[in-house]
Write a protein that holds these residues in place. Structure first.
Motif, mmCIF file in Angstrom:
data_model
loop_
_atom_site.group_PDB
_atom_site.id
_atom_site.type_symbol
_atom_site.label_atom_id
_atom_site.label_comp_id
_atom_site.label_asym_id
_atom_site.label_seq_id
_atom_site.Cartn_x
_atom_site.Cartn_y
_atom_site.Cartn_z
ATOM 1 N N ARG A 217 0.846 -1.197 0.000
ATOM 2 C CA ARG A 217 0.000 0.000 0.000
ATOM 3 C C ARG A 217 0.879 1.244 0.000
ATOM 4 O O ARG A 217 2.092 1.151 0.163
ATOM 5 C CB ARG A 217 -0.876 0.043 1.268
ATOM 6 C CG ARG A 217 -1.754 -1.155 1.461
ATOM 7 C CD ARG A 217 -3.135 -0.950 0.852
ATOM 8 N NE ARG A 217 -3.867 -2.220 0.846
ATOM 9 C CZ ARG A 217 -4.663 -2.642 1.839
ATOM 10 N NH1 ARG A 217 -4.854 -1.881 2.886
ATOM 11 N NH2 ARG A 217 -5.286 -3.801 1.752
ATOM 12 N N GLY A 218 0.261 2.392 -0.154
ATOM 13 C CA GLY A 218 0.972 3.663 -0.041
ATOM 14 C C GLY A 218 2.103 3.769 -1.052
ATOM 15 O O GLY A 218 1.971 3.344 -2.201
ATOM 16 N N ASP A 219 3.217 4.357 -0.626
ATOM 17 C CA ASP A 219 4.360 4.560 -1.523
ATOM 18 C C ASP A 219 4.810 3.247 -2.157
ATOM 19 O O ASP A 219 5.117 3.200 -3.352
ATOM 20 C CB ASP A 219 5.552 5.148 -0.743
ATOM 21 C CG ASP A 219 5.302 6.596 -0.355
ATOM 22 O OD1 ASP A 219 4.361 7.210 -0.898
ATOM 23 O OD2 ASP A 219 6.055 7.102 0.510
ATOM 24 N N ASP A 220 4.857 2.192 -1.344
ATOM 25 C CA ASP A 220 5.308 0.895 -1.873
ATOM 26 C C ASP A 220 4.325 0.361 -2.909
ATOM 27 O O ASP A 220 4.724 -0.229 -3.918
ATOM 28 C CB ASP A 220 5.460 -0.120 -0.734
ATOM 29 C CG ASP A 220 6.601 0.258 0.209
ATOM 30 O OD1 ASP A 220 7.460 1.062 -0.199
ATOM 31 O OD2 ASP A 220 6.613 -0.247 1.345
ATOM 32 N N GLY A 221 3.058 0.563 -2.642
ATOM 33 C CA GLY A 221 2.041 0.126 -3.592
ATOM 34 C C GLY A 221 2.186 0.871 -4.916
ATOM 35 O O GLY A 221 2.137 0.270 -5.993
ATOM 36 N N VAL A 222 2.373 2.180 -4.824
ATOM 37 C CA VAL A 222 2.546 2.985 -6.037
ATOM 38 C C VAL A 222 3.796 2.523 -6.789
ATOM 39 O O VAL A 222 3.778 2.371 -8.022
ATOM 40 C CB VAL A 222 2.650 4.491 -5.694
ATOM 41 C CG1 VAL A 222 3.051 5.307 -6.911
ATOM 42 C CG2 VAL A 222 1.327 4.993 -5.123
ATOM 43 N N ALA A 223 4.874 2.264 -6.043
ATOM 44 C CA ALA A 223 6.115 1.819 -6.686
ATOM 45 C C ALA A 223 5.890 0.498 -7.429
ATOM 46 O O ALA A 223 6.388 0.312 -8.544
ATOM 47 C CB ALA A 223 7.226 1.665 -5.637
ATOM 48 N N GLN A 224 5.134 -0.401 -6.821
ATOM 49 C CA GLN A 224 4.825 -1.686 -7.467
ATOM 50 C C GLN A 224 4.032 -1.489 -8.762
ATOM 51 O O GLN A 224 4.311 -2.117 -9.777
ATOM 52 C CB GLN A 224 4.000 -2.562 -6.506
ATOM 53 C CG GLN A 224 4.842 -3.396 -5.563
ATOM 54 C CD GLN A 224 5.610 -4.477 -6.312
ATOM 55 O OE1 GLN A 224 5.043 -5.195 -7.125
ATOM 56 N NE2 GLN A 224 6.906 -4.555 -6.081
ATOM 57 N N ILE A 225 3.038 -0.629 -8.676
ATOM 58 C CA ILE A 225 2.211 -0.350 -9.868
ATOM 59 C C ILE A 225 3.098 0.221 -10.978
ATOM 60 O O ILE A 225 2.996 -0.184 -12.148
ATOM 61 C CB ILE A 225 1.090 0.670 -9.530
ATOM 62 C CG1 ILE A 225 0.163 0.134 -8.438
ATOM 63 C CG2 ILE A 225 0.314 1.064 -10.785
ATOM 64 C CD1 ILE A 225 -0.737 -0.970 -8.843
ATOM 65 N N LYS A 226 3.964 1.142 -10.606
ATOM 66 C CA LYS A 226 4.845 1.762 -11.600
ATOM 67 C C LYS A 226 5.747 0.696 -12.226
ATOM 68 O O LYS A 226 5.988 0.688 -13.431
ATOM 69 C CB LYS A 226 5.692 2.873 -10.955
ATOM 70 C CG LYS A 226 4.892 4.119 -10.587
ATOM 71 C CD LYS A 226 4.617 5.021 -11.790
ATOM 72 C CE LYS A 226 3.531 6.057 -11.537
ATOM 73 N NZ LYS A 226 3.966 7.169 -10.708
ATOM 74 N N GLU A 227 6.235 -0.197 -11.371
ATOM 75 C CA GLU A 227 7.129 -1.242 -11.886
ATOM 76 C C GLU A 227 6.394 -2.162 -12.876
ATOM 77 O O GLU A 227 6.975 -2.613 -13.861
ATOM 78 C CB GLU A 227 7.687 -2.060 -10.716
ATOM 79 C CG GLU A 227 8.934 -2.852 -11.092
ATOM 80 C CD GLU A 227 9.517 -3.576 -9.895
ATOM 81 O OE1 GLU A 227 9.706 -2.926 -8.846
ATOM 82 O OE2 GLU A 227 9.765 -4.801 -10.001
ATOM 83 N N LEU A 228 5.137 -2.403 -12.599
ATOM 84 C CA LEU A 228 4.348 -3.288 -13.466
ATOM 85 C C LEU A 228 3.883 -2.588 -14.746
ATOM 86 O O LEU A 228 3.334 -3.232 -15.640
ATOM 87 C CB LEU A 228 3.127 -3.810 -12.704
ATOM 88 C CG LEU A 228 3.406 -4.831 -11.591
ATOM 89 C CD1 LEU A 228 2.151 -5.030 -10.733
ATOM 90 C CD2 LEU A 228 3.861 -6.166 -12.187
#
Lengths: 340, 340
Positions: A217-228
């Motif tokens: 979630r949060g920053d980590d979630g956004v980072a994951q989405i960006k990576e995908l």
């Protein structure tokens, strides 16, 4: 008749209530075949929306028309029908624009309490859609979803701008989010990323068409989405929760020029105009105009092309409604179906 | 060369500055033919954006290419060019999606101070668009508007969803709002309602295609818009101001299913998630991707089909830039053109 009444937070009872009757000549009375508990009912159940007096509850329904008022022309007794939680005339300019939940004459059907044996539906001609015939019993759960939770997930996908080939993110793994996955798939999304931490819900999301799961979630979630998404963000994000955190998660998960579809009634959400502006993200949504989608959704279900009824992981007799609320409140169940 | 430097709030000076030089091989140096003062420059001028050190200012420009870097391939010395305030490579995924102002390699052209005799423009191939030939002098004002204020008004109309036959509302009668009127007209709006209290701006709005003027604000303004739109609200609302009041005015002026295009950098705007949700209104916009529209806007101007240069009601030599700022600050002028 028997019907569910909410007396106080956590206090759900099935009691004797007066049979509904025709009040306006545009009303219909429906004998309920199946009803269910909505995530939004939990706002009342949890006392977040204060309950002053004992309140009939429930706004998702399908069933057989028992009686119609003198001015009802297209709906007939004996038909199996599904309607939205918003009664609409389906003729005013807002309805014609496809926003029946902003109908100039809208009424909240749930005021009558759909978790019951029978229900009065106002503006029957504009609100109810009949199935091609009487459905087999095993179709009931799927048809019932069209009354709200499927229509709402579908609207999330439409409002987010899902198109063939889109990359979509679904924020929220409740019933609306899960059916948002199904909707995004039906609307042609190629990649569907679900943000979920619950294994059983992840599994159902995959059944409905999810291609990727993000547990952060949060920053980590956004980072994951960006990576995908090759660093870009998603074309379309379905915001199916309605909290400040989920809205921010959604906004940050979309690419510039992408869209966020919001369908969960926001609770305490304030949006920074500057964040919205700089994101280049389009935000649309609101109370789902389920009526717009009902004919198409009924057809997809009737032809067996979608099976949204799988979202019910608990089915109870109406008399055990309290157990259904408790199971959803503790997240032991995604969604509870109730049979009168 | 001479260039405008902002020293402190209200303290604008034209002074000697170093000539710009090629730094990166993708740069171009432009001899400025015309530049101007933007409403957003006033945020600095008024001290709302704090100014720490003396700052070259200005980000709207057109002129003749003097020199290009070794890697520039499509832009040549001698061409007359127009560019956006955002330098963009015009090849990254965000550019290809039409959001050049979110380019992965974007740079702020205005950092070099376009209110000057010459300007360095990074990413020249992706940023600058050449006109079909050298323009006559009387075309300069209109061509200059394409650099920002017209492109921004155009984006407001696009983001708001203006289509042939639309009813549009324009909130804001500054230069962007006025050119938003022109843009809405070009995009086919049939009815264009401008919210304005200034007679000279109302007059220009009518020249640009406004059909109705609303002088009221707040509840009264919304009531007027509703009265002019059969009680429905507008299909498309161009929010060209960027304050909390103007955003709320815009949101409440749109019909369910309608859109609000936001192009003014929000200052202190917080949006209630619930109001947004219940409105059924789509919100889109952000920093205008002017580069997307430049070829089309240049063509419209070149063929004499639009005359956006009328928005300049003050033209001064560059040396009198301070008078231009003062005139705009006190709203004596809509927009001041500066000639080096």
């Amino acid at each position: 008749m028997r019907g569910v009444v909410l007396h106080a937070p956590g206090d759900v009872r099935v009691e004797h209530r007066n049979d509904p009757a025709i009040i306006d000549p545009t009303d219909a009375i429906i004998r309920i075949s199946a009803t269910c508990v909505c995530g939004s009912d939990l706002w009342d159940y949890r006392g977040i929306h204060p309950v002053k007096d004992p309140m009939p509850i429930g706004h998702e329904y399908c069933g057989i028309v028992e009686e119609v008022g003198a001015e009802v022309t297209t709906i007939r007794p004996g038909q199996f029908v599904i309607g939205s939680f918003t009664a609409s005339d389906n003729t005013c300019p807002h309805c014609l624009a496809g926003y029946q939940s902003s109908c100039e004459h809208r009424q909240y059907v749930g005021a009558g309490g759909a978790q019951a044996e029978a229900l009065r539906v106002p503006l029957a001609d504009g609100t109810l859609v009949a199935t091609p015939g009487l459905p087999d019993d095993e179709l009931l759960p799927s048809l019932l979803t069209a009354s709200d939770v499927l229509g709402t997930g579908w609207f999330a996908a439409v409002a987010a701008g899902v198109r063939p080939g889109s990359t979509a993110v679904v924020v929220g793994d409740g019933a609306v989010g899960l059916l948002g996955v199904l909707s995004a798939r039906q609307l042609g999304a190629e990649r569907i990323i679900v943000m979920s931490r619950h294994e059983s819900r992840q599994k159902l999301a995959r059944v409905f068409g999810a291609t990727d799961i993000v547990t952060e979630r949060g920053d980590d979630g956004v980072a994951q989405i960006k990576e995908l998404t090759a660093g870009l963000g998603a074309d379309a994000v379905l915001e199916c929760v309605g909290t400040g955190e989920s809205f921010e998660q959604a906004l940050r998960s979309a690419r510039p020029g992408g869209g966020v579809g919001i369908v969960g009634l926001p609770h305490g959400v304030t949006v920074s105009g500057r964040d919205l502006f700089l994101s280049h993200v389009r935000v649309a949504g609101g109370p789902a105009p389920v009526r717009r989608f009902l004919p198409e959704l009924i057809e997809l279900i009737w032809e067996g092309r979608i099976d949204p009824g799988q979202v019910f992981d608990l089915a109870l007799p109406l008399d055990r409604a309290a157990d259904g609320y408790a199971a959803m409140d503790s997240r032991r169940a995604v969604k509870a179906l109730l049979r009168p």
